[in-house]
Design a protein around this motif. Sequence first.
Motif, PDB file in Angstrom:
ATOM      1  N   LEU A 288      19.330 -96.536 -55.575  1.00  0.00           N
ATOM      2  CA  LEU A 288      19.022 -96.384 -56.998  1.00  0.00           C
ATOM      3  C   LEU A 288      17.980 -97.426 -57.396  1.00  0.00           C
ATOM      4  O   LEU A 288      18.147 -98.615 -57.139  1.00  0.00           O
ATOM      5  CB  LEU A 288      20.271 -96.576 -57.863  1.00  0.00           C
ATOM      6  N   SER A 289      16.931 -96.954 -58.044  1.00  0.00           N
ATOM      7  CA  SER A 289      15.938 -97.892 -58.557  1.00  0.00           C
ATOM      8  C   SER A 289      16.371 -98.368 -59.934  1.00  0.00           C
ATOM      9  O   SER A 289      17.307 -97.834 -60.538  1.00  0.00           O
ATOM     10  CB  SER A 289      14.574 -97.200 -58.664  1.00  0.00           C
ATOM     11  N   PHE A 290      15.663 -99.368 -60.444  1.00  0.00           N
ATOM     12  CA  PHE A 290      15.952 -99.888 -61.779  1.00  0.00           C
ATOM     13  C   PHE A 290      15.767 -98.775 -62.817  1.00  0.00           C
ATOM     14  O   PHE A 290      16.561 -98.635 -63.746  1.00  0.00           O
ATOM     15  CB  PHE A 290      15.042-101.074 -62.086  1.00  0.00           C
ATOM     16  N   HIS A 291      14.718 -97.971 -62.654  1.00  0.00           N
ATOM     17  CA  HIS A 291      14.455 -96.879 -63.591  1.00  0.00           C
ATOM     18  C   HIS A 291      15.577 -95.844 -63.554  1.00  0.00           C
ATOM     19  O   HIS A 291      16.020 -95.355 -64.607  1.00  0.00           O
ATOM     20  CB  HIS A 291      13.115 -96.213 -63.262  1.00  0.00           C
ATOM     21  N   GLN A 292      16.028 -95.491 -62.345  1.00  0.00           N
ATOM     22  CA  GLN A 292      17.123 -94.526 -62.226  1.00  0.00           C
ATOM     23  C   GLN A 292      18.384 -95.046 -62.900  1.00  0.00           C
ATOM     24  O   GLN A 292      19.105 -94.290 -63.561  1.00  0.00           O
ATOM     25  CB  GLN A 292      17.403 -94.226 -60.751  1.00  0.00           C
ATOM     26  N   CYS A 293      18.633 -96.330 -62.742  1.00  0.00           N
ATOM     27  CA  CYS A 293      19.791 -96.942 -63.388  1.00  0.00           C
ATOM     28  C   CYS A 293      19.682 -96.820 -64.910  1.00  0.00           C
ATOM     29  O   CYS A 293      20.662 -96.502 -65.590  1.00  0.00           O
ATOM     30  CB  CYS A 293      19.904 -98.407 -62.980  1.00  0.00           C
ATOM     31  N   GLN A 294      18.482 -97.051 -65.451  1.00  0.00           N
ATOM     32  CA  GLN A 294      18.281 -96.947 -66.896  1.00  0.00           C
ATOM     33  C   GLN A 294      18.525 -95.523 -67.387  1.00  0.00           C
ATOM     34  O   GLN A 294      19.137 -95.317 -68.437  1.00  0.00           O
ATOM     35  CB  GLN A 294      16.859 -97.387 -67.252  1.00  0.00           C
ATOM     36  N   VAL A 295      18.038 -94.523 -66.627  1.00  0.00           N
ATOM     37  CA  VAL A 295      18.222 -93.118 -67.010  1.00  0.00           C
ATOM     38  C   VAL A 295      19.703 -92.754 -67.012  1.00  0.00           C
ATOM     39  O   VAL A 295      20.217 -92.144 -67.962  1.00  0.00           O
ATOM     40  CB  VAL A 295      17.443 -92.185 -66.054  1.00  0.00           C
ATOM     41  N   ILE A 296      20.410 -93.137 -65.946  1.00  0.00           N
ATOM     42  CA  ILE A 296      21.844 -92.848 -65.852  1.00  0.00           C
ATOM     43  C   ILE A 296      22.601 -93.569 -66.965  1.00  0.00           C
ATOM     44  O   ILE A 296      23.485 -93.000 -67.620  1.00  0.00           O
ATOM     45  CB  ILE A 296      22.391 -93.264 -64.474  1.00  0.00           C
ATOM     46  N   HIS A 297      22.226 -94.822 -67.206  1.00  0.00           N
ATOM     47  CA  HIS A 297      22.880 -95.607 -68.258  1.00  0.00           C
ATOM     48  C   HIS A 297      22.725 -94.926 -69.612  1.00  0.00           C
ATOM     49  O   HIS A 297      23.686 -94.792 -70.380  1.00  0.00           O
ATOM     50  CB  HIS A 297      22.278 -97.019 -68.294  1.00  0.00           C
ATOM     51  N   SER A 298      21.525 -94.485 -69.922  1.00  0.00           N
ATOM     52  CA  SER A 298      21.254 -93.842 -71.210  1.00  0.00           C
ATOM     53  C   SER A 298      22.062 -92.555 -71.356  1.00  0.00           C
ATOM     54  O   SER A 298      22.668 -92.309 -72.410  1.00  0.00           O
ATOM     55  CB  SER A 298      19.759 -93.549 -71.330  1.00  0.00           C
ATOM     56  N   GLN A 299      22.087 -91.743 -70.293  1.00  0.00           N
ATOM     57  CA  GLN A 299      22.790 -90.458 -70.346  1.00  0.00           C
ATOM     58  C   GLN A 299      24.293 -90.658 -70.493  1.00  0.00           C
ATOM     59  O   GLN A 299      24.954 -89.986 -71.306  1.00  0.00           O
ATOM     60  CB  GLN A 299      22.499 -89.657 -69.083  1.00  0.00           C
ATOM     61  N   VAL A 300      24.861 -91.590 -69.712  1.00  0.00           N
ATOM     62  CA  VAL A 300      26.308 -91.814 -69.754  1.00  0.00           C
ATOM     63  C   VAL A 300      26.734 -92.396 -71.095  1.00  0.00           C
ATOM     64  O   VAL A 300      27.760 -91.988 -71.666  1.00  0.00           O
ATOM     65  CB  VAL A 300      26.749 -92.734 -68.594  1.00  0.00           C
ATOM     66  N   MET A 301      25.974 -93.337 -71.634  1.00  0.00           N
ATOM     67  CA  MET A 301      26.339 -93.929 -72.923  1.00  0.00           C
ATOM     68  C   MET A 301      26.321 -92.863 -74.022  1.00  0.00           C
ATOM     69  O   MET A 301      27.176 -92.869 -74.921  1.00  0.00           O
ATOM     70  CB  MET A 301      25.386 -95.068 -73.274  1.00  0.00           C
ATOM     71  N   MET A 302      25.374 -91.932 -73.952  1.00  0.00           N
ATOM     72  CA  MET A 302      25.346 -90.835 -74.926  1.00  0.00           C
ATOM     73  C   MET A 302      26.577 -89.953 -74.773  1.00  0.00           C
ATOM     74  O   MET A 302      27.196 -89.539 -75.769  1.00  0.00           O
ATOM     75  CB  MET A 302      24.073 -90.007 -74.743  1.00  0.00           C
ATOM     76  N   CYS A 303      26.974 -89.668 -73.530  1.00  0.00           N
ATOM     77  CA  CYS A 303      28.170 -88.857 -73.295  1.00  0.00           C
ATOM     78  C   CYS A 303      29.422 -89.558 -73.812  1.00  0.00           C
ATOM     79  O   CYS A 303      30.328 -88.920 -74.368  1.00  0.00           O
ATOM     80  CB  CYS A 303      28.326 -88.556 -71.801  1.00  0.00           C
ATOM     81  N   LEU A 304      29.487 -90.865 -73.638  1.00  0.00           N
ATOM     82  CA  LEU A 304      30.648 -91.623 -74.117  1.00  0.00           C
ATOM     83  C   LEU A 304      30.709 -91.641 -75.639  1.00  0.00           C
ATOM     84  O   LEU A 304      31.793 -91.589 -76.227  1.00  0.00           O
ATOM     85  CB  LEU A 304      30.607 -93.046 -73.559  1.00  0.00           C
ATOM     86  N   ILE A 305      29.550 -91.719 -76.285  1.00  0.00           N
ATOM     87  CA  ILE A 305      29.511 -91.637 -77.758  1.00  0.00           C
ATOM     88  C   ILE A 305      30.032 -90.275 -78.212  1.00  0.00           C
ATOM     89  O   ILE A 305      30.843 -90.171 -79.149  1.00  0.00           O
ATOM     90  CB  ILE A 305      28.075 -91.877 -78.275  1.00  0.00           C
ATOM     91  N   ASN A 306      29.573 -89.229 -77.532  1.00  0.00           N
ATOM     92  CA  ASN A 306      30.046 -87.878 -77.868  1.00  0.00           C
ATOM     93  C   ASN A 306      31.547 -87.747 -77.638  1.00  0.00           C
ATOM     94  O   ASN A 306      32.258 -87.147 -78.449  1.00  0.00           O
ATOM     95  CB  ASN A 306      29.307 -86.840 -77.021  1.00  0.00           C
ATOM     96  N   LEU A 307      32.026 -88.301 -76.529  1.00  0.00           N
ATOM     97  CA  LEU A 307      33.460 -88.247 -76.235  1.00  0.00           C
ATOM     98  C   LEU A 307      34.275 -88.938 -77.323  1.00  0.00           C
ATOM     99  O   LEU A 307      35.323 -88.449 -77.747  1.00  0.00           O
ATOM    100  CB  LEU A 307      33.744 -88.915 -74.884  1.00  0.00           C
ATOM    101  N   ASN A 308      33.810 -90.087 -77.758  1.00  0.00           N
ATOM    102  CA  ASN A 308      34.511 -90.825 -78.794  1.00  0.00           C
ATOM    103  C   ASN A 308      34.601 -90.024 -80.093  1.00  0.00           C
ATOM    104  O   ASN A 308      35.619 -90.053 -80.793  1.00  0.00           O
ATOM    105  CB  ASN A 308      33.812 -92.156 -79.052  1.00  0.00           C
TER     106      ASN A 308
END
Length: 527
Positions: A288-308
Amino acid sequence: INLNQYTRIADIIISAEYHAETGVANTGFFIIRNSSYSLQFLSQWWQEDEQVRLSAHDQVFFDRLYKKLLLENSMSTHQHIVILPTRAMNSVPPAILQYQATDRVLHLMGSDNQLRYNIFSYALSSLCQSFSMSNYSNTVSRFPLNLSLNVLRQISSDWYSMKLSTLITHIEEIHFSPKIGLCQYLSDLLTVYEEAGEAREIILQLNKIESPQMDNNMPLIGLSSLNLHRLFNITTTFLNEFNKFTQDLLADDYKKCNLSVSLTTHALHLNNLCAMLGNDLLSARTNLSFHQCQVIHSQVMMCLINLNDLTADESKPAVLAMKAIFLQNVGEFFLEHSVYENSKDSIGMYLYLAVDALGQAVDIFWPNISNASLFNPYQRVQCALSLGRLLCLYPLPDELSDPKRGLFLLEEAVRLQEQLLFAEQQPKEDHFLYLTSLALGALCERKQNSLDGNGDHYVHKIMELKTKYCIVEDRRGDEELDGDVGVRLRRHIDNSLNDLQSSSLKLGPTKSHRKKRVIRARKSSSP
């Protein structure tokens, strides 16, 4: 182990569960005497109203009752209930990685029914063939199932690979377009969630088979990592399409489809799966590159907001826990990358990001409020250890360093683990983490020259751990029965004591110390 020596004195004989988090003993197999104590224990074990019984399985209630009795009268409880090493009457999970030919029981806990059928069909065929060739002279085999670890792995690998290929092919054949019709589209959506969730579990199982030389919690490698990326991309693509599609969807249109699952539950399913897959990828941390980590981080945090937003109030702590686990993996990802950087600025950036992510995770798991008890205590321990080790023992810049908070977190982790492990009669994998916590606490105190001591009380606790759980040298014959846990624990303790004596305990993250934290799918999927 000669079971006869226990059947004469004990009322209940059972094997230890391999991990403390899932109970003090495994209730899949036990021996019970027809006695007044046993009948009373069984009655108490069952004495929960039906609604409470449905909330968890029998092993959970055994664990609660055993610990209650232990606190009331430890001597009596130890006399009546004997907990033997895991291998004495059960399997070390997962059996496809830990099985020994001399195991008395093969317990394929949590395995697919078809996989169980394949394994036991092979065992039966092998036994029949062996019995036929022996001319009936040896009716009792020392190896009850005629199975080997390699055979188990091969049967499992073949089954999981075939199943995974079928699932992913079917998911990719589904056309993610509302043009096929609203009802068909929503039905396909449910299929994607169910099959992608099943594929995820298979990928995790295959990873264990692909990397048998590694710890069961090691990162994903090879095809497992590639397949997980593939599954994550499929899920996030469909989730984005779903969000666009449902913005203009009318409730009356949905009702016409007469589906058993609500639109809200559809959304919860997809966001939940997205968060779990993203966490898996970050905990893998490979390729995983730094950029890939940022993309995954952004997507997962959005999913967690939706879940909440989608979950009821009583389920929100579970979403918060998912967020904390994910942030912990993010922090560990940045911390590991700091080791491989040559630039001082890059190292500083990664350390800052690591402290920030781990700090957010700790703020969730260790708040100064009473609802900390709502979170999984084992996850809280891992989180406190990660940040405590970083703050207390790493060469951080002055603006990031906080050794006092680091020592506090290590102390809290030790305290909580002692509460969790007090009832254990046998050494478990959890004791290795407890040992690590004690060693880190000792080093942290010595580094700070704390007024409370120089780490000696932590060393004393390590010695107590060795005395209570470790097999002594003249009991080497028991190694195959306890899965080598006691032997390995003794060696780790001796190494830790030697390292503490020379202050050479390794502090930095290495590939051999990486621990994968998996977000488990929740039993209840209702919002």
